[in-house]
Design a protein around this motif. Structure first.
Motif, PDB file in Angstrom:
ATOM      1  N   GLU A 118       0.828  -1.208   0.000  1.00 27.84           N
ATOM      2  CA  GLU A 118       0.000   0.000   0.000  1.00 27.84           C
ATOM      3  C   GLU A 118       0.861   1.256   0.000  1.00 27.84           C
ATOM      4  O   GLU A 118       0.546   2.247  -0.672  1.00 27.84           O
ATOM      5  N   PHE A 119       1.966   1.208   0.771  1.00 26.59           N
ATOM      6  CA  PHE A 119       2.856   2.360   0.802  1.00 26.59           C
ATOM      7  C   PHE A 119       3.452   2.631  -0.575  1.00 26.59           C
ATOM      8  O   PHE A 119       3.532   3.778  -1.017  1.00 26.59           O
ATOM      9  N   GLU A 120       3.874   1.552  -1.262  1.00 27.57           N
ATOM     10  CA  GLU A 120       4.469   1.711  -2.593  1.00 27.57           C
ATOM     11  C   GLU A 120       3.484   2.354  -3.562  1.00 27.57           C
ATOM     12  O   GLU A 120       3.829   3.260  -4.325  1.00 27.57           O
ATOM     13  N   LYS A 121       2.231   1.884  -3.537  1.00 32.20           N
ATOM     14  CA  LYS A 121       1.212   2.458  -4.408  1.00 32.20           C
ATOM     15  C   LYS A 121       0.936   3.910  -4.051  1.00 32.20           C
ATOM     16  O   LYS A 121       0.817   4.772  -4.933  1.00 32.20           O
ATOM     17  N   SER A 122       0.827   4.191  -2.742  1.00 30.21           N
ATOM     18  CA  SER A 122       0.505   5.547  -2.299  1.00 30.21           C
ATOM     19  C   SER A 122       1.606   6.531  -2.651  1.00 30.21           C
ATOM     20  O   SER A 122       1.342   7.613  -3.192  1.00 30.21           O
ATOM     21  N   ILE A 123       2.857   6.152  -2.364  1.00 34.40           N
ATOM     22  CA  ILE A 123       3.960   7.080  -2.605  1.00 34.40           C
ATOM     23  C   ILE A 123       4.196   7.277  -4.100  1.00 34.40           C
ATOM     24  O   ILE A 123       4.551   8.380  -4.547  1.00 34.40           O
ATOM     25  N   SER A 124       3.990   6.226  -4.901  1.00 37.35           N
ATOM     26  CA  SER A 124       4.150   6.367  -6.352  1.00 37.35           C
ATOM     27  C   SER A 124       3.120   7.337  -6.919  1.00 37.35           C
ATOM     28  O   SER A 124       3.445   8.196  -7.746  1.00 37.35           O
ATOM     29  N   LYS A 125       1.880   7.219  -6.461  1.00 38.19           N
ATOM     30  CA  LYS A 125       0.823   8.123  -6.912  1.00 38.19           C
ATOM     31  C   LYS A 125       1.102   9.549  -6.450  1.00 38.19           C
ATOM     32  O   LYS A 125       0.934  10.505  -7.217  1.00 38.19           O
ATOM     33  N   HIS A 126       1.560   9.673  -5.203  1.00 34.33           N
ATOM     34  CA  HIS A 126       1.848  10.998  -4.645  1.00 34.33           C
ATOM     35  C   HIS A 126       2.971  11.683  -5.430  1.00 34.33           C
ATOM     36  O   HIS A 126       2.863  12.863  -5.792  1.00 34.33           O
ATOM     37  N   LEU A 127       4.048  10.942  -5.702  1.00 32.57           N
ATOM     38  CA  LEU A 127       5.181  11.510  -6.436  1.00 32.57           C
ATOM     39  C   LEU A 127       4.787  11.851  -7.867  1.00 32.57           C
ATOM     40  O   LEU A 127       5.233  12.874  -8.412  1.00 32.57           O
ATOM     41  N   ASN A 128       3.971  11.019  -8.477  1.00 32.00           N
ATOM     42  CA  ASN A 128       3.528  11.289  -9.844  1.00 32.00           C
ATOM     43  C   ASN A 128       2.670  12.557  -9.904  1.00 32.00           C
ATOM     44  O   ASN A 128       2.820  13.368 -10.830  1.00 32.00           O
ATOM     45  N   ASP A 129       1.807  12.743  -8.909  1.00 31.59           N
ATOM     46  CA  ASP A 129       0.983  13.960  -8.862  1.00 31.59           C
ATOM     47  C   ASP A 129       1.846  15.204  -8.702  1.00 31.59           C
ATOM     48  O   ASP A 129       1.615  16.232  -9.353  1.00 31.59           O
TER      49      ASP A 129
END
Length: 399
Positions: A149-160
């Motif tokens: 979940e952290f990997e998905k969350s941080i990837s989305k956050h960084l992409n935004d």
């Protein structure tokens, strides 16, 4: 960083956990196949036959004492070596049956697991505690419960963040084009030129401030996957960051000035002077020359800053230097990472180079081009060579 290689491939604790899990599963699910039983029975038969031969040879050795001769006689009278060898297959089969009984299997697995636990307790390097602290911090900050979940969350956050930053950079470049269009459309509106030039200088200062504080380059080298086969199972490490660094121009200056080496300090001071301080002074000098009264506009220092110190401004050199640095680093990383790519029956690794120029570079390039155009406009209209004294003619500038 949670994906740092220190907490992954270079972590003894991670390898210990993964290896012990594989071995524990192998022990838990262990059962002899028919082929293994046959092979083990053959080995046991060889051992028993060898033991019988050794025993018989011991009794049949020449005996000097009366007791030894009596033992030898009794052994040869009551023991038939051929009968013992004939009984070996039955004994071996009985042993195999007892070994594979549920009680014996359970006992053996318990002994093996206890040894694995003992070895696991004796093998550590302390990275688990640090990694657990990082995970707790990340979980509380991003409200996730596990690494996936952290990997998905941080990837989305960084992409935004990346998309938003690039949008801001393109918007600023759009403003530069808009300002230049205004100059072209209002080139004959003399009374608006001073105000427009001052607004352009202010905008150039904003571009410069954004360009030197926003990340200009990002170096990101990582092992995308490492797949290692052990006992028929895959041990996998993914998204392992070998090196990550992102820097702005001010970040580079701060890093250089923080070094203990004199040459690094000198380079940092020179970048600060010729790429940050001098461009600001040049813009201020242009603004004072245009906006100030005649006495202030003709001041030697002001005129020097506005017209003559451009040869010391190294902003354009910095742009070329950043571009060449990126090309060089990118080539080196690709070459070195390609050497880590492997594909064998036991080990498979894939690497990834995510290094890139960042929005700060785009903004800084926009500032350099805009500043050069402002210098051209100021020089052209302060010393016009044309018949029409259109933009920023000193005779038409308000006092």
């Amino acid at each position: 960083m949670a994906n740092n290689i220190t907490f992954g491939i270079f972590s003894v604790d991670q390898w210990r956990d993964k290896l012990s899990a594989v071995v524990s599963r192998q022990v838990k699910g262990f059962s002899m196949t028919k082929k293994q039983k046959v092979e083990l029975q053959e080995q046991i038969q060889k051992q028993l036959d060898g033991l019988i031969d050794k025993t018989v040879s011991q009794f049949n050795k020449p005996q000097k004492s009366l007791g030894g001769k009596l033992k030898k006689l009794a052994f040869n009278s009551f023991v038939d070596e051929d009968e013992l060898h004939a009984m070996v297959p039955a004994f071996a089969k009985t042993i195999i049956t007892r070994i594979n009984s549920p009680a014996s299997t359970k006992r053996l697995k318990r002994i093996a697991n206890s040894k694995i636990d003992q070895l696991e307790a004796e093998t550590y390097d302390g990275t688990s505690e640090a990694f657990s602290a990082v995970k707790r911090h990340m979980s509380s900050k991003y409200h996730v419960s596990n690494a996936v979940e952290f990997e998905k969350s941080i990837s989305k956050h960084l992409n935004d963040i990346r998309i938003q930053t690039y949008n801001y950079a393109y918007a600023m470049l759009g403003c530069v084009l808009f300002a230049l269009c205004l100059w072209f459309l209002m080139r004959k509106q003399i009374h608006f030129q001073t105000t427009l030039f001052i607004m352009s200088i202010l905008f150039a200062l904003v571009l410069l401030a954004s360009g030197i504080t926003t990340t200009i380059i990002e170096v990101d080298a990582r092992i995308q996957t490492l797949n290692f086969k052990l006992l028929g199972e895959n041990i996998v490490f993914s998204n392992q960051v070998l090196f990550f660094q992102s820097k702005s121009i001010l970040g580079i200056v701060e890093t250089l000035l923080g070094q203990s080496k004199p040459d690094a300090i000198v380079v940092g001071a020179l970048i600060m002077l010729f790429v940050v301080i001098l461009p600001v002074l040049r813009l201020l000098g242009k603004g004072i020359h245009v906006w100030g009264n005649d006495k202030l506009a003709e001041n030697k220092v002001v005129r020097y800053l506005a017209f003559e110190c451009g040869k010391w401004d190294m902003s354009d050199v910095m742009v070329v230097g950043i571009g060449m640095t990126y090309i060089g680093l990118n080539g080196i990383l690709k070459s070195q990472l390609s050497n880590l790519n492997m594909d064998t029956e036991v080990l498979k690794t894939t690497t990834q180079n995510n290094s890139s120029l960042q929005p700060g570079f785009i903004i800084f390039v926009g500032y350099v081009v805009f500043a050069m155009l402002l210098s051209y406009i100021l020089k052209r209209n302060t010393h016009p060579n044309e018949k029409e004294p259109d933009v920023l003619d000193e005779e038409n500038l308000p006092a």
